[in-house]
Design a protein around this motif. Structure first.
Motif, PDB file in Angstrom:
ATOM      1  N   ALA A   1      19.901   6.955   1.119  1.00 58.81           N
ATOM      2  CA  ALA A   1      18.866   7.021   2.145  1.00 58.81           C
ATOM      3  C   ALA A   1      19.073   5.879   3.131  1.00 58.81           C
ATOM      4  O   ALA A   1      19.157   4.713   2.735  1.00 58.81           O
ATOM      5  CB  ALA A   1      17.467   6.933   1.526  1.00 58.81           C
ATOM      6  N   PHE A   2      19.148   6.223   4.392  1.00 64.09           N
ATOM      7  CA  PHE A   2      19.246   5.229   5.458  1.00 64.09           C
ATOM      8  C   PHE A   2      17.885   4.550   5.627  1.00 64.09           C
ATOM      9  O   PHE A   2      16.857   5.216   5.526  1.00 64.09           O
ATOM     10  CB  PHE A   2      19.658   5.916   6.766  1.00 64.09           C
ATOM     11  CG  PHE A   2      19.841   5.002   7.934  1.00 64.09           C
ATOM     12  CD1 PHE A   2      21.037   4.326   8.122  1.00 64.09           C
ATOM     13  CD2 PHE A   2      18.811   4.788   8.842  1.00 64.09           C
ATOM     14  CE1 PHE A   2      21.209   3.471   9.196  1.00 64.09           C
ATOM     15  CE2 PHE A   2      18.974   3.940   9.917  1.00 64.09           C
ATOM     16  CZ  PHE A   2      20.172   3.277  10.095  1.00 64.09           C
ATOM     17  N   PRO A   3      17.798   3.237   5.852  1.00 62.34           N
ATOM     18  CA  PRO A   3      18.883   2.303   6.133  1.00 62.34           C
ATOM     19  C   PRO A   3      19.406   1.540   4.915  1.00 62.34           C
ATOM     20  O   PRO A   3      20.231   0.652   5.066  1.00 62.34           O
ATOM     21  CB  PRO A   3      18.226   1.335   7.114  1.00 62.34           C
ATOM     22  CG  PRO A   3      16.813   1.253   6.628  1.00 62.34           C
ATOM     23  CD  PRO A   3      16.474   2.624   6.126  1.00 62.34           C
TER      24      PRO A   3
ATOM     25  N   ASP B   1      20.888  10.025   6.287  1.00 58.87           N
ATOM     26  CA  ASP B   1      20.099  10.056   7.516  1.00 58.87           C
ATOM     27  C   ASP B   1      18.829  10.879   7.332  1.00 58.87           C
ATOM     28  O   ASP B   1      17.735  10.485   7.745  1.00 58.87           O
ATOM     29  CB  ASP B   1      20.929  10.643   8.663  1.00 58.87           C
ATOM     30  CG  ASP B   1      21.955   9.664   9.202  1.00 58.87           C
ATOM     31  OD1 ASP B   1      21.604   8.505   9.454  1.00 58.87           O
ATOM     32  OD2 ASP B   1      23.112  10.063   9.371  1.00 58.87           O
ATOM     33  N   VAL B   2      18.966  12.047   6.725  1.00 60.34           N
ATOM     34  CA  VAL B   2      17.838  12.959   6.562  1.00 60.34           C
ATOM     35  C   VAL B   2      16.763  12.343   5.671  1.00 60.34           C
ATOM     36  O   VAL B   2      15.575  12.325   6.010  1.00 60.34           O
ATOM     37  CB  VAL B   2      18.319  14.303   5.976  1.00 60.34           C
ATOM     38  CG1 VAL B   2      17.136  15.180   5.595  1.00 60.34           C
ATOM     39  CG2 VAL B   2      19.213  15.023   6.969  1.00 60.34           C
ATOM     40  N   VAL B   3      17.177  11.836   4.517  1.00 57.93           N
ATOM     41  CA  VAL B   3      16.209  11.307   3.554  1.00 57.93           C
ATOM     42  C   VAL B   3      15.516  10.056   4.106  1.00 57.93           C
ATOM     43  O   VAL B   3      14.348   9.798   3.799  1.00 57.93           O
ATOM     44  CB  VAL B   3      16.909  11.010   2.209  1.00 57.93           C
ATOM     45  CG1 VAL B   3      15.953  10.376   1.220  1.00 57.93           C
ATOM     46  CG2 VAL B   3      17.485  12.294   1.627  1.00 57.93           C
ATOM     47  N   GLY B   4      16.207   9.298   4.946  1.00 56.90           N
ATOM     48  CA  GLY B   4      15.587   8.124   5.538  1.00 56.90           C
ATOM     49  C   GLY B   4      14.628   8.434   6.667  1.00 56.90           C
ATOM     50  O   GLY B   4      13.647   7.717   6.889  1.00 56.90           O
TER      51      GLY B   4
ATOM     52  N   VAL C   1      10.183  -1.857   1.367  1.00 55.94           N
ATOM     53  CA  VAL C   1       9.639  -1.130   2.514  1.00 55.94           C
ATOM     54  C   VAL C   1      10.486  -1.437   3.736  1.00 55.94           C
ATOM     55  O   VAL C   1      10.725  -2.602   4.066  1.00 55.94           O
ATOM     56  CB  VAL C   1       8.170  -1.516   2.770  1.00 55.94           C
ATOM     57  CG1 VAL C   1       7.640  -0.805   4.014  1.00 55.94           C
ATOM     58  CG2 VAL C   1       7.312  -1.171   1.554  1.00 55.94           C
ATOM     59  N   GLU C   2      10.976  -0.377   4.374  1.00 62.93           N
ATOM     60  CA  GLU C   2      11.791  -0.512   5.587  1.00 62.93           C
ATOM     61  C   GLU C   2      11.303   0.498   6.617  1.00 62.93           C
ATOM     62  O   GLU C   2      11.198   1.689   6.319  1.00 62.93           O
ATOM     63  CB  GLU C   2      13.270  -0.251   5.291  1.00 62.93           C
ATOM     64  CG  GLU C   2      13.960  -1.325   4.475  1.00 62.93           C
ATOM     65  CD  GLU C   2      14.245  -2.590   5.278  1.00 62.93           C
ATOM     66  OE1 GLU C   2      14.198  -2.528   6.527  1.00 62.93           O
ATOM     67  OE2 GLU C   2      14.506  -3.625   4.652  1.00 62.93           O
TER      68      GLU C   2
ATOM     69  N   LEU D   1      16.899  14.466  14.220  1.00 66.14           N
ATOM     70  CA  LEU D   1      17.503  13.149  14.405  1.00 66.14           C
ATOM     71  C   LEU D   1      16.415  12.091  14.393  1.00 66.14           C
ATOM     72  O   LEU D   1      15.290  12.346  14.826  1.00 66.14           O
ATOM     73  CB  LEU D   1      18.214  13.068  15.767  1.00 66.14           C
ATOM     74  CG  LEU D   1      19.556  13.764  15.953  1.00 66.14           C
ATOM     75  CD1 LEU D   1      20.057  13.493  17.362  1.00 66.14           C
ATOM     76  CD2 LEU D   1      20.569  13.270  14.931  1.00 66.14           C
ATOM     77  N   ASP D   2      16.764  10.924  13.927  1.00 66.10           N
ATOM     78  CA  ASP D   2      15.886   9.770  14.100  1.00 66.10           C
ATOM     79  C   ASP D   2      16.046   9.326  15.551  1.00 66.10           C
ATOM     80  O   ASP D   2      17.019   8.654  15.914  1.00 66.10           O
ATOM     81  CB  ASP D   2      16.266   8.652  13.137  1.00 66.10           C
ATOM     82  CG  ASP D   2      15.257   7.515  13.135  1.00 66.10           C
ATOM     83  OD1 ASP D   2      14.671   7.239  14.202  1.00 66.10           O
ATOM     84  OD2 ASP D   2      15.063   6.880  12.084  1.00 66.10           O
TER      85      ASP D   2
END
Length: 440
Positions: free
Chosen positions: A13-15, A24-27, A75-76, A228-229
């Motif tokens: 999971a990003f980041p 990318d998706v999971v983040g 936490v991010e 997309l983020d």
């Protein structure tokens, strides 16, 4: 329905840790779900090098004995991440040769976490969850080609699950246990990461041996396009670019082009491919088309890691054609942002593509893509409007696409691509509907 507490379970999971689009998706999805009343937490393994605050431990069975996994929290970007510390992940990378054992262990531990209305399991690494917990599970297939195949004697020894599950309507797959098949069969709802891929995988050509299973469970299968983020991927405020730009004021894109040329020594026009180096992604087609592309005056920038043969071939191409071919064989976020902005066109000739993010990022950065008309590429690139599609999985098909794009005019295509909405807002609403269905 009140506020829903969902646990997203995945390998990356990003980041915190990212290998590909799954991360990318999971983040990004939890941030998009929050305004819709979904309290989404992400659970991943406590991979080597990740820092987190220990907040407890999880007891779970493995090989007939009880084990305990320390649980970390971090936490991010407003997203709560939980990390399970297991000895299998203390060494090595996110993926490796012992993945079957360690991801079964991870799923067994993950199934013991409480306090969630729903679990959202991602890819084969978390596909075991529907068999382990009474909590409803939504299962998302990111890539059907990787299914998690195990020897039955190992699987049943590790999990303690009844061997009566080893039959063709459950886990059995040509004499082996197939974790992804289990996720498809036992989850309340199944999603893929684009509508076209959901249709394709129900056919023998794209079904990887599971097309019959997917057709049988088609009533609970839905394709939801990834988003997309748009905070991370935003040329108007991207710290990796020499100057910001937007559809209203695209002048900064010329500075990005100049920076990329200075960094690589390439002559324009530059075709870019940023990808895992894999036959699936069609990088071998790019190499086969390369002599003709160079003859036509194009330069090539490729960034990524993967198959050794492709890495070696790209390195040799760079040495043979200085100033025309540049290969960066590493994961480099800053360079990727610059290449998306500074290239004249983006190549994504995938043999199959569940969704793909590169083609969406390229459009957002005003760089029109040339893609094969499959899966999420077909769903996100408007042929002749924001990019070009081609159908033939052959170097000639790719050459046709490149030449057609430059006849249409990459600048006009790029501006229209920048105006498209690739945010998570729509996909998040679709996932909320699937969550409601899974919860009954």
């Amino acid at each position: 329905m009140g506020r829903v507490r969902v646990l997203l379970v995945a390998a990356e999971a990003f980041p915190l840790v990212k290998v590909g689009g799954l991360g990318d998706v999971v983040g990004a999805l939890p941030k998009a779900l929050k305004p819709l009343g979904v309290e989404a937490t992400v659970l991943i393994p406590w991979h080597r090098g990740l820092e987190a605050r220990r907040v407890g431990e999880v007891a779970f069975p493995f090989e007939g004995r009880e084990e305990v996994a320390p649980l970390g929290e971090r936490v991010e970007g407003g997203v709560r991440f939980l990390l399970l510390s297991l000895p299998d992940f203390a060494h090595g990378g996110v993926y490796g040769v012992e993945d079957g054992r360690r991801y079964v262990r991870f799923a067994l531990a993950a199934s013991r976490l409480e306090g969630f209305h729903l679990l959202h399991a991602h890819d084969w690494h978390a596909a075991l969850l529907p068999l382990l917990t009474p909590t409803p599970v939504v299962y998302t297939i990111h890539n059907l080609a990787h299914q998690g195949l195990l020897a039955p004697e190992d699987f049943f020894r590790w999990t303690g699950l009844p061997k009566s599950l080893f039959h063709m309507e459950a886990l059995e797959f040509y004499g082996r246990v197939n974790l992804m098949k289990g996720g498809i069969v036992f989850a309340q709802r199944v999603t893929t990461v684009s509508p076209s891929y959901a249709e394709e995988i129900q056919t023998p050509a794209f079904g990887e041996g599971l097309d019959g299973v997917l057709r049988k469970h088609a009533h609970k299968l839905r394709g939801i396009l990834n988003g997309l983020d748009t905070e991370v991927w935003n040329p108007a405020q991207d710290p990796h670019l020499p100057a910001p730009y937007s559809p209203e004021d695209p002048r900064g894109k010329e500075e990005a082009k100049a920076r990329l040329r200075a960094l690589t020594g390439l002559k324009p026009p530059i075709l870019a491919a940023i990808s895992r180096l894999d036959r699936q992604k069609g990088l071998d087609l790019v190499l086969e088309a390369l002599p003709r592309l160079l003859e036509l005056g194009f330069s090539l920038y490729v960034q990524g890691v993967g198959e050794e043969a492709l890495e070696r071939a790209l390195q040799e191409a760079m040495e043979a054609h200085p100033g025309r071919v540049h290969f960066h064989g590493a994961y480099d976020e800053a360079r990727a942002h610059l290449a998306y902005a500074g290239a004249d066109a983006f190549l994504m000739p995938s043999r199959f593509e569940p969704c793909g993010l590169g083609q969406m990022i390229a459009q957002r950065y005003g760089t029109p893509p040339v893609v094969r008309a499959v899966g999420g590429l077909k769903d996100t690139v408007e042929d002749g409007v924001t990019g070009v599609q081609f159908t033939l999985p052959h170097p000639e098909g790719l050459l046709y696409g490149v030449l057609r794009l430059f006849r249409l005019g990459p600048e006009a295509l790029g501006l229209r691509g920048m105006a498209k909405d690739f945010s998570w807002e729509g996909p998040a609403r679709a996932y909320l509907q699937v969550y409601r269905e899974a919860l009954g």
